[in-house]
Scaffold this motif. Structure first.
Motif, PDB file in Angstrom:
ATOM      1  N   UNK A 144       0.829  -1.213   0.000  1.00 34.64           N
ATOM      2  CA  UNK A 144       0.000   0.000   0.000  1.00 34.64           C
ATOM      3  C   UNK A 144       0.858   1.256   0.000  1.00 34.64           C
ATOM      4  N   UNK A 145       1.928   1.237   0.792  1.00 33.51           N
ATOM      5  CA  UNK A 145       2.839   2.391   0.818  1.00 33.51           C
ATOM      6  C   UNK A 145       3.497   2.586  -0.541  1.00 33.51           C
ATOM      7  N   UNK A 146       3.901   1.477  -1.184  1.00 33.41           N
ATOM      8  CA  UNK A 146       4.513   1.586  -2.514  1.00 33.41           C
ATOM      9  C   UNK A 146       3.538   2.195  -3.520  1.00 33.41           C
ATOM     10  N   UNK A 147       2.267   1.777  -3.457  1.00 33.93           N
ATOM     11  CA  UNK A 147       1.273   2.355  -4.372  1.00 33.93           C
ATOM     12  C   UNK A 147       1.098   3.845  -4.114  1.00 33.93           C
ATOM     13  N   UNK A 148       1.046   4.238  -2.821  1.00 40.36           N
ATOM     14  CA  UNK A 148       0.899   5.669  -2.499  1.00 40.36           C
ATOM     15  C   UNK A 148       2.107   6.470  -2.967  1.00 40.36           C
ATOM     16  N   UNK A 149       3.295   5.869  -2.796  1.00 39.36           N
ATOM     17  CA  UNK A 149       4.484   6.561  -3.300  1.00 39.36           C
ATOM     18  C   UNK A 149       4.425   6.743  -4.807  1.00 39.36           C
ATOM     19  N   UNK A 150       3.957   5.705  -5.505  1.00 42.26           N
ATOM     20  CA  UNK A 150       3.840   5.808  -6.963  1.00 42.26           C
ATOM     21  C   UNK A 150       2.827   6.875  -7.381  1.00 42.26           C
ATOM     22  N   UNK A 151       1.689   6.944  -6.626  1.00 46.03           N
ATOM     23  CA  UNK A 151       0.691   7.983  -6.912  1.00 46.03           C
ATOM     24  C   UNK A 151       1.261   9.370  -6.654  1.00 46.03           C
ATOM     25  N   UNK A 152       1.993   9.511  -5.521  1.00 42.20           N
ATOM     26  CA  UNK A 152       2.608  10.809  -5.225  1.00 42.20           C
ATOM     27  C   UNK A 152       3.617  11.196  -6.299  1.00 42.20           C
ATOM     28  N   UNK A 153       4.373  10.239  -6.797  1.00 42.70           N
ATOM     29  CA  UNK A 153       5.340  10.525  -7.858  1.00 42.70           C
ATOM     30  C   UNK A 153       4.640  10.979  -9.135  1.00 42.70           C
ATOM     31  N   UNK A 154       3.533  10.310  -9.473  1.00 40.78           N
ATOM     32  CA  UNK A 154       2.778  10.719 -10.669  1.00 40.78           C
ATOM     33  C   UNK A 154       2.194  12.116 -10.496  1.00 40.78           C
ATOM     34  N   UNK A 155       1.650  12.392  -9.298  1.00 38.99           N
ATOM     35  CA  UNK A 155       1.087  13.718  -9.051  1.00 38.99           C
ATOM     36  C   UNK A 155       2.175  14.790  -9.075  1.00 38.99           C
ATOM     37  N   UNK A 156       3.380  14.438  -8.558  1.00 38.56           N
ATOM     38  CA  UNK A 156       4.477  15.404  -8.613  1.00 38.56           C
ATOM     39  C   UNK A 156       4.861  15.712 -10.051  1.00 38.56           C
ATOM     40  N   UNK A 157       4.865  14.678 -10.906  1.00 36.79           N
ATOM     41  CA  UNK A 157       5.160  14.909 -12.322  1.00 36.79           C
ATOM     42  C   UNK A 157       4.102  15.784 -12.976  1.00 36.79           C
ATOM     43  N   UNK A 158       2.823  15.533 -12.620  1.00 42.01           N
ATOM     44  CA  UNK A 158       1.749  16.350 -13.179  1.00 42.01           C
ATOM     45  C   UNK A 158       1.880  17.804 -12.734  1.00 42.01           C
ATOM     46  N   UNK A 159       2.194  18.010 -11.454  1.00 43.35           N
ATOM     47  CA  UNK A 159       2.377  19.377 -10.962  1.00 43.35           C
ATOM     48  C   UNK A 159       3.543  20.059 -11.657  1.00 43.35           C
ATOM     49  N   UNK A 160       4.621  19.330 -11.925  1.00 47.39           N
ATOM     50  CA  UNK A 160       5.764  19.910 -12.616  1.00 47.39           C
ATOM     51  C   UNK A 160       5.389  20.292 -14.055  1.00 47.39           C
ATOM     52  N   UNK A 161       4.610  19.424 -14.712  1.00 51.01           N
ATOM     53  CA  UNK A 161       4.158  19.753 -16.063  1.00 51.01           C
ATOM     54  C   UNK A 161       3.269  20.987 -16.063  1.00 51.01           C
ATOM     55  N   UNK A 162       2.342  21.059 -15.087  1.00 51.77           N
ATOM     56  CA  UNK A 162       1.482  22.238 -14.992  1.00 51.77           C
ATOM     57  C   UNK A 162       2.303  23.494 -14.711  1.00 51.77           C
ATOM     58  N   UNK A 163       3.316  23.375 -13.850  1.00 46.22           N
ATOM     59  CA  UNK A 163       4.149  24.543 -13.559  1.00 46.22           C
ATOM     60  C   UNK A 163       4.876  25.035 -14.803  1.00 46.22           C
ATOM     61  N   UNK A 164       5.398  24.098 -15.591  1.00 46.71           N
ATOM     62  CA  UNK A 164       6.083  24.488 -16.816  1.00 46.71           C
ATOM     63  C   UNK A 164       5.121  25.142 -17.810  1.00 46.71           C
ATOM     64  N   UNK A 165       3.914  24.577 -17.949  1.00 43.85           N
ATOM     65  CA  UNK A 165       2.933  25.162 -18.870  1.00 43.85           C
ATOM     66  C   UNK A 165       2.528  26.555 -18.408  1.00 43.85           C
ATOM     67  N   UNK A 166       2.347  26.720 -17.089  1.00 46.40           N
ATOM     68  CA  UNK A 166       1.962  28.033 -16.553  1.00 46.40           C
ATOM     69  C   UNK A 166       3.061  29.055 -16.800  1.00 46.40           C
ATOM     70  N   UNK A 167       4.326  28.647 -16.640  1.00 50.53           N
ATOM     71  CA  UNK A 167       5.419  29.575 -16.903  1.00 50.53           C
ATOM     72  C   UNK A 167       5.469  29.974 -18.374  1.00 50.53           C
ATOM     73  N   UNK A 168       5.254  29.003 -19.276  1.00 56.69           N
ATOM     74  CA  UNK A 168       5.214  29.324 -20.711  1.00 56.69           C
ATOM     75  C   UNK A 168       4.073  30.284 -21.010  1.00 56.69           C
ATOM     76  N   UNK A 169       2.925  30.022 -20.398  1.00 56.67           N
ATOM     77  CA  UNK A 169       1.761  30.890 -20.610  1.00 56.67           C
ATOM     78  C   UNK A 169       2.034  32.300 -20.093  1.00 56.67           C
ATOM     79  N   UNK A 170       2.635  32.398 -18.912  1.00 60.73           N
ATOM     80  CA  UNK A 170       2.954  33.718 -18.366  1.00 60.73           C
ATOM     81  C   UNK A 170       3.947  34.458 -19.237  1.00 60.73           C
TER      82      UNK A 170
END
Length: 426
Positions: free
Chosen positions: A30-56
């Motif tokens: 269960x911890x491994x699955x949560x870590x994997x979900x957190x890693x995916x969410x971190x990647x999504x947040x990084x992608x959103x941050x990059x898109x927001x910077x390009x937009x700005x």
């Protein structure tokens, strides 16, 4: 017996250890699955941050490329002000599902680009670029009304000699002095509408009041002076214009706008006014009496904090048969002279609400051809040059104030022309 008892007492401990290992293994998975979900969410947040910077960055490029009224300090602070705000909004928003993130981001980016383009166009129009040479177009679906009033004053002083010149210093004949002072007040209403992001249409209808004071004095044996005062008022020549932005605005690249303007003969022309038996006018015309078509090209180049603009065009005056008797002469056909116009200038934004413009405009007017019976007469060409100065102030987000002045620098140009415009944007 003793051995059997020991084995029976050891079985419960073995079962408990096996259950604990299974539970620990399940928790670890269960911890491994949560870590994997957190890693995916971190990647999504990084992608959103990059898109927001390009937009700005895109928003900042549009604003810095077209807005000439924003101050230098505001433009330097814009990336720092826009980016943290967008980031805070992204952090405060709930995390979207991976399947919908890309679609929503693309839609938000398109909306932001359109908003930035509209805002840049609206602010760029605050620079007092003169209305008759083309400027930044009205955004798509936007409408504006411009009440306008113009005052024009021109004076003509001409000195003629009628007689025979015997030598360079001996003249036999009469001297004639003509002094004409002409005042014209024009009130007009202009409507503009943005058809698309690149097409704009406008229409104008004026009302004129004219007053001329003409003094003729003949110097000879008996001095004779004749003073005539004439006036006229009425609806002038209505106009309609169409403008097309050839290329999109980009940082470091000029914008080219193609213009086409047509003027009617709605107003009372010079061959429509009443005259006396000598052919002299009894009142003044308020229109040209001829249709005109003028294609032109305007270039606008943004160089923070200034805007350069250049305009060149050719005005076609359409000839027509007038068949008018002036005195004892029958005027058959008149072909007004065409003209070539060129102008250039510089607009500077002082702050968010105030800007000024400097420029020069020159018109070369070809001579007018008049056909009388079987003869053709042609007047000499004219050179009309004027210095331009304008001030623009934003009273509110939807109301502006523009004051422009033209000072004639050639003999054929009006002495001064003052124009006041109040654009209302809807």
């Amino acid at each position: 017996m003793a051995l059997a008892q020991d084995q029976s007492t050891g079985d419960p401990d073995s079962s408990l250890e096996s259950a604990d290992r299974s539970e620990l293994q399940r928790l670890k998975q269960q911890i491994d699955r949560q870590r994997e979900q957190l890693s995916q969410q971190a990647q999504q947040l990084e992608q959103q941050r990059q898109i927001i910077e390009v937009q700005a960055n895109r928003i900042e490029q549009v604003l810095s490329g077209q807005s000439a009224t924003a101050s230098i300090a505001e433009r330097k602070a814009a990336p720092e002000a826009i980016t943290p705000t967008v980031r805070q909004q992204a952090q405060n928003q709930p995390r979207p599902a991976p399947s919908s993130t890309a679609t929503e981001t693309v839609g938000q980016q398109a909306q932001a680009d359109n908003a930035a383009q509209s805002q840049a166009n609206a602010r760029a129009t605050e620079v007092s670029i003169f209305a008759d040479v083309g400027g930044v177009l009205t955004p798509k679906g936007r409408f504006s009304l411009e009440p306008r009033i113009d005052y024009t004053q021109s004076g003509v002083n001409r000195f003629f000699f009628q007689g025979v010149e015997i030598v360079d210093v001996v003249l036999v004949g009469l001297f004639e002095l003509t002094d004409a002072d002409r005042d014209t007040v024009t009130s007009s209403l202009t409507a503009r509408y943005g058809i698309t992001d690149r097409w704009e249409i406008d229409a104008q209808i004026p009302y004129l009041y004219r007053n001329d004071r003409i003094t003729n004095e003949v110097v000879g044996l008996d001095n004779r002076r004749q003073i005539r005062e004439l006036s006229g008022n009425g609806v002038g020549d209505a106009e309609i214009g169409l403008h097309y932005q050839i290329n999109r605005a980009g940082k470091g690249h000029p914008v080219f706008i193609a213009n086409l303007r047509g003027k009617s003969d709605l107003g009372k022309g010079p061959f429509d006014v009443a005259r006396d038996e000598d052919g002299l006018e009894l009142d003044l015309p308020v229109g040209s009496g001829f249709w005109t078509v003028e294609p032109s090209l305007t270039m606008i180049h943004s160089l923070d904090p200034a805007v350069l603009f250049v305009n060149a065009g050719y005005l076609f005056n359409l000839s027509k048969s007038v068949n008018t008797l002036i005195g004892d002469t029958l005027i058959d056909r008149v072909n007004p002279g065409d003209s070539i116009r060129a102008g250039f200038g510089l607009g500077v934004g002082l702050n968010d609400t105030l800007s000024f413009s400097l420029g020069y405009e020159h018109n070369h007017v070809f001579g007018t051809k008049t056909f009388i019976a079987d003869t053709r007469q042609k007047t000499s060409s004219l050179e009309v040059g004027s210095f331009l100065f304008g001030l623009s102030m934003g009273l509110t987000d939807h109301i502006g104030l523009n004051l422009n002045t033209q000072l004639g620098v050639t003999d054929d140009a009006p002495d001064v022309r003052i124009s006041l415009r109040i654009p209302f944007r809807f």
